[in-house]
Design a protein around this motif. Structure first.
Motif, PDB file in Angstrom:
ATOM      1  N   PRO A 104      20.746  52.950  98.721  1.00 39.41           N
ATOM      2  CA  PRO A 104      21.002  54.437  99.138  1.00 39.41           C
ATOM      3  C   PRO A 104      22.425  54.530  98.726  1.00 39.41           C
ATOM      4  O   PRO A 104      23.304  54.985  99.665  1.00 39.41           O
ATOM      5  N   PHE A 105      22.809  54.773  97.752  1.00 40.48           N
ATOM      6  CA  PHE A 105      24.115  55.351  97.351  1.00 40.48           C
ATOM      7  C   PHE A 105      24.528  56.779  97.785  1.00 40.48           C
ATOM      8  O   PHE A 105      23.774  57.802  97.438  1.00 40.48           O
ATOM      9  N   ASP A 106      25.721  56.667  98.342  1.00 41.10           N
ATOM     10  CA  ASP A 106      26.240  58.114  98.871  1.00 41.10           C
ATOM     11  C   ASP A 106      26.735  58.972  97.697  1.00 41.10           C
ATOM     12  O   ASP A 106      26.684  60.139  97.812  1.00 41.10           O
ATOM     13  N   LYS A 107      27.376  58.055  96.648  1.00 40.67           N
ATOM     14  CA  LYS A 107      28.065  58.828  95.623  1.00 40.67           C
ATOM     15  C   LYS A 107      27.858  58.198  94.464  1.00 40.67           C
ATOM     16  O   LYS A 107      28.147  56.971  94.309  1.00 40.67           O
ATOM     17  N   VAL A 108      27.958  58.748  93.109  1.00 40.84           N
ATOM     18  CA  VAL A 108      28.026  58.030  91.939  1.00 40.84           C
ATOM     19  C   VAL A 108      29.341  58.521  91.276  1.00 40.84           C
ATOM     20  O   VAL A 108      29.340  59.858  91.058  1.00 40.84           O
ATOM     21  N   TYR A 109      30.038  57.817  90.852  1.00 44.77           N
ATOM     22  CA  TYR A 109      31.282  58.121  90.060  1.00 44.77           C
ATOM     23  C   TYR A 109      31.403  57.622  88.725  1.00 44.77           C
ATOM     24  O   TYR A 109      30.990  56.381  88.471  1.00 44.77           O
ATOM     25  N   ARG A 142      29.170  57.313  77.836  1.00 43.64           N
ATOM     26  CA  ARG A 142      28.451  56.070  77.938  1.00 43.64           C
ATOM     27  C   ARG A 142      28.319  55.584  79.403  1.00 43.64           C
ATOM     28  O   ARG A 142      27.482  54.869  79.562  1.00 43.64           O
ATOM     29  N   THR A 143      29.365  56.076  80.225  1.00 38.65           N
ATOM     30  CA  THR A 143      29.139  55.676  81.559  1.00 38.65           C
ATOM     31  C   THR A 143      28.079  56.514  82.194  1.00 38.65           C
ATOM     32  O   THR A 143      27.390  56.009  83.109  1.00 38.65           O
ATOM     33  N   GLN A 144      28.258  57.715  82.077  1.00 38.68           N
ATOM     34  CA  GLN A 144      27.042  58.555  82.656  1.00 38.68           C
ATOM     35  C   GLN A 144      25.535  57.966  82.319  1.00 38.68           C
ATOM     36  O   GLN A 144      24.646  58.168  83.113  1.00 38.68           O
ATOM     37  N   HIS A 197      27.370  63.463  92.234  1.00 38.23           N
ATOM     38  CA  HIS A 197      27.820  62.631  91.003  1.00 38.23           C
ATOM     39  C   HIS A 197      29.306  63.432  90.774  1.00 38.23           C
ATOM     40  O   HIS A 197      29.182  64.653  90.981  1.00 38.23           O
ATOM     41  N   GLU A 198      30.459  62.649  90.377  1.00 34.78           N
ATOM     42  CA  GLU A 198      31.761  63.185  90.034  1.00 34.78           C
ATOM     43  C   GLU A 198      32.093  62.428  88.800  1.00 34.78           C
ATOM     44  O   GLU A 198      31.799  60.971  88.995  1.00 34.78           O
ATOM     45  N   PRO A 218      45.247  57.959  91.669  1.00 33.87           N
ATOM     46  CA  PRO A 218      44.686  59.000  92.642  1.00 33.87           C
ATOM     47  C   PRO A 218      43.121  58.878  92.946  1.00 33.87           C
ATOM     48  O   PRO A 218      42.797  59.359  94.062  1.00 33.87           O
ATOM     49  N   PHE A 219      42.299  58.020  91.956  1.00 36.49           N
ATOM     50  CA  PHE A 219      40.841  57.965  92.360  1.00 36.49           C
ATOM     51  C   PHE A 219      40.960  56.935  93.361  1.00 36.49           C
ATOM     52  O   PHE A 219      40.092  57.148  94.086  1.00 36.49           O
ATOM     53  N   ILE A 220      41.706  55.874  93.272  1.00 39.42           N
ATOM     54  CA  ILE A 220      41.537  54.878  94.162  1.00 39.42           C
ATOM     55  C   ILE A 220      41.928  55.636  95.575  1.00 39.42           C
ATOM     56  O   ILE A 220      41.290  55.256  96.566  1.00 39.42           O
ATOM     57  N   GLU A 221      43.006  56.433  95.741  1.00 42.71           N
ATOM     58  CA  GLU A 221      43.171  57.084  97.126  1.00 42.71           C
ATOM     59  C   GLU A 221      42.106  57.744  97.460  1.00 42.71           C
ATOM     60  O   GLU A 221      41.685  58.031  98.673  1.00 42.71           O
ATOM     61  N   LEU A 222      41.574  58.580  96.700  1.00 45.13           N
ATOM     62  CA  LEU A 222      40.023  59.386  97.027  1.00 45.13           C
ATOM     63  C   LEU A 222      39.157  58.417  97.343  1.00 45.13           C
ATOM     64  O   LEU A 222      38.354  58.876  98.351  1.00 45.13           O
ATOM     65  N   LEU A 223      39.024  57.441  96.834  1.00 46.13           N
ATOM     66  CA  LEU A 223      37.814  56.369  97.310  1.00 46.13           C
ATOM     67  C   LEU A 223      38.203  55.966  98.575  1.00 46.13           C
ATOM     68  O   LEU A 223      37.177  55.812  99.426  1.00 46.13           O
ATOM     69  N   LYS A 224      39.245  55.631  99.025  1.00 44.45           N
ATOM     70  CA  LYS A 224      39.814  55.084 100.241  1.00 44.45           C
ATOM     71  C   LYS A 224      39.335  56.329 101.065  1.00 44.45           C
ATOM     72  O   LYS A 224      39.189  55.971 102.526  1.00 44.45           O
ATOM     73  N   ALA A 225      39.879  57.509 100.804  1.00 46.75           N
ATOM     74  CA  ALA A 225      39.944  58.489 102.095  1.00 46.75           C
ATOM     75  C   ALA A 225      38.513  58.936 102.343  1.00 46.75           C
ATOM     76  O   ALA A 225      38.132  59.444 103.278  1.00 46.75           O
ATOM     77  N   ARG A 226      37.436  58.753 101.411  1.00 47.24           N
ATOM     78  CA  ARG A 226      36.167  59.492 101.651  1.00 47.24           C
ATOM     79  C   ARG A 226      35.295  58.395 102.584  1.00 47.24           C
ATOM     80  O   ARG A 226      34.369  57.496 101.959  1.00 47.24           O
ATOM     81  N   GLU A 227      35.698  58.218 103.750  1.00 47.44           N
ATOM     82  CA  GLU A 227      34.945  57.074 104.713  1.00 47.44           C
ATOM     83  C   GLU A 227      33.523  57.250 104.855  1.00 47.44           C
ATOM     84  O   GLU A 227      32.720  56.345 105.299  1.00 47.44           O
ATOM     85  N   ASP A 228      33.122  58.608 104.738  1.00 49.83           N
ATOM     86  CA  ASP A 228      31.511  58.782 104.940  1.00 49.83           C
ATOM     87  C   ASP A 228      30.694  58.166 103.673  1.00 49.83           C
ATOM     88  O   ASP A 228      29.640  57.962 103.913  1.00 49.83           O
ATOM     89  N   GLU A 229      31.557  57.886 102.653  1.00 49.87           N
ATOM     90  CA  GLU A 229      30.673  57.431 101.507  1.00 49.87           C
ATOM     91  C   GLU A 229      30.809  55.730 101.698  1.00 49.87           C
ATOM     92  O   GLU A 229      31.337  54.949 101.149  1.00 49.87           O
ATOM     93  N   GLU A 230      29.705  55.471 102.365  1.00 51.41           N
ATOM     94  CA  GLU A 230      29.707  54.071 102.735  1.00 51.41           C
ATOM     95  C   GLU A 230      29.160  53.096 101.735  1.00 51.41           C
ATOM     96  O   GLU A 230      29.422  51.836 101.432  1.00 51.41           O
ATOM     97  N   THR A 231      28.403  53.726 100.805  1.00 57.86           N
ATOM     98  CA  THR A 231      27.924  52.802  99.584  1.00 57.86           C
ATOM     99  C   THR A 231      28.094  53.529  98.365  1.00 57.86           C
ATOM    100  O   THR A 231      27.597  54.775  98.271  1.00 57.86           O
ATOM    101  N   VAL A 232      28.905  53.054  97.296  1.00 53.93           N
ATOM    102  CA  VAL A 232      29.374  53.761  96.366  1.00 53.93           C
ATOM    103  C   VAL A 232      28.985  52.952  95.002  1.00 53.93           C
ATOM    104  O   VAL A 232      29.258  52.120  94.856  1.00 53.93           O
ATOM    105  N   LEU A 233      28.492  53.820  93.835  1.00 56.36           N
ATOM    106  CA  LEU A 233      28.193  53.125  92.416  1.00 56.36           C
ATOM    107  C   LEU A 233      29.498  53.818  91.546  1.00 56.36           C
ATOM    108  O   LEU A 233      29.688  55.281  91.585  1.00 56.36           O
ATOM    109  N   VAL A 234      30.282  53.084  90.906  1.00 57.45           N
ATOM    110  CA  VAL A 234      31.315  53.461  90.099  1.00 57.45           C
ATOM    111  C   VAL A 234      31.049  52.893  88.625  1.00 57.45           C
ATOM    112  O   VAL A 234      30.990  51.559  88.528  1.00 57.45           O
ATOM    113  N   CYS A 235      31.034  53.579  87.566  1.00 55.60           N
ATOM    114  CA  CYS A 235      30.690  53.065  86.256  1.00 55.60           C
ATOM    115  C   CYS A 235      31.958  53.499  85.373  1.00 55.60           C
ATOM    116  O   CYS A 235      32.051  54.575  85.489  1.00 55.60           O
ATOM    117  N   MET A 236      32.490  52.277  84.818  1.00 54.09           N
ATOM    118  CA  MET A 236      33.627  52.561  84.000  1.00 54.09           C
ATOM    119  C   MET A 236      33.614  51.565  82.956  1.00 54.09           C
ATOM    120  O   MET A 236      32.767  51.493  82.181  1.00 54.09           O
TER     121      MET A 236
END
Length: 207
Positions: A50-55, A61-63, A76-77, A134-152
């Motif tokens: 149950p991913f809360d967000k996909v980055y 190629r990542t999307q 998705h962002e 800036p992305f790392i700080e955003l990721l840390k700040a979004r505490e409501d996103e408990e399970t996140v998928l990041v493709c890079m």
């Protein structure tokens, strides 16, 4: 705060990967048939999560690697800060350690601690790290996103892991990668730890 889970994924295979041609941030390639199969295998293994967000990065190629998750309607962002390192004038060309003295020299410099070094027209690891912060700080700040998928991307992922785990960038070669490999991390609110290192078990499933 409950520990949060970050799935850090490298994109699937492209024809450039097969041919040994450098992509970097300036080459916006698509997955090949193998890459699409890898993406389908990853979805088969983790589509129930149950991913809360996909980055993703801003490169397709990542999307494409997580498109089946997006088709579920998951939020998705895309962030250009997650793009691959720029290899400058070498993008779109074939570089090998054996044939290219400048490439060999720059990579050796990174390992030796000269993480401000770059190929002609390209980025240094320090510059990649700066645009990731800036992305790392955003990721840390979004505490409501408990399970996140990041493709890079491979090199950018090495830089990212060094930052999340508080390693100097000169250690990034220790974070190996392959197409559609997974690093699974836990974040307690203060510390990131790796739970799965270079995990490709999803690609070894029968069928």
């Amino acid at each position: 705060m409950r520990p949060r889970t970050i799935f850090l994924l490298r994109h699937g295979q492209t024809d450039f990967n097969v041919r040994g041609i450098v992509q970097g941030s300036g080459v916006d390639s698509s997955l090949n048939d193998t890459g699409r199969r890898q993406a389908a295998q990853f979805f088969a293994a983790y589509g129930h999560v149950p991913f809360d967000k996909v980055y993703t990065s801003a490169l397709r190629r990542t999307q494409e690697s997580v498109q089946q998750f997006l088709d579920l309607g998951l939020p998705h962002e895309a962030h250009a800060g997650l793009n691959e390192i720029s290899w400058g004038v070498r993008e779109g060309t074939r570089i090998t350690m054996e044939e290219d003295a400048e490439y060999r020299q720059v990579l050796a410099g990174w390992v030796a601690g000269d993480t401000h070094a770059r190929l002609t027209g390209g980025e240094s690891p320090e510059e990649v790290a700066a645009r990731q912060r800036p992305f790392i700080e955003l990721l840390k700040a979004r505490e409501d996103e408990e399970t996140v998928l990041v493709c890079m991307h491979g090199r950018a992922m090495r830089v990212m892991l060094c930052q999340l785990l508080n390693y100097p960038l000169s250690c990034m070669e220790g974070f190996e990668h392959s197409n559609l490999c997974l690093y699974k991390l836990e974040y307690t609110g203060s510390v990131f730890t790796i739970k799965n290192f270079l995990d490709v078990t999803h690609l070894q499933a029968v069928g």
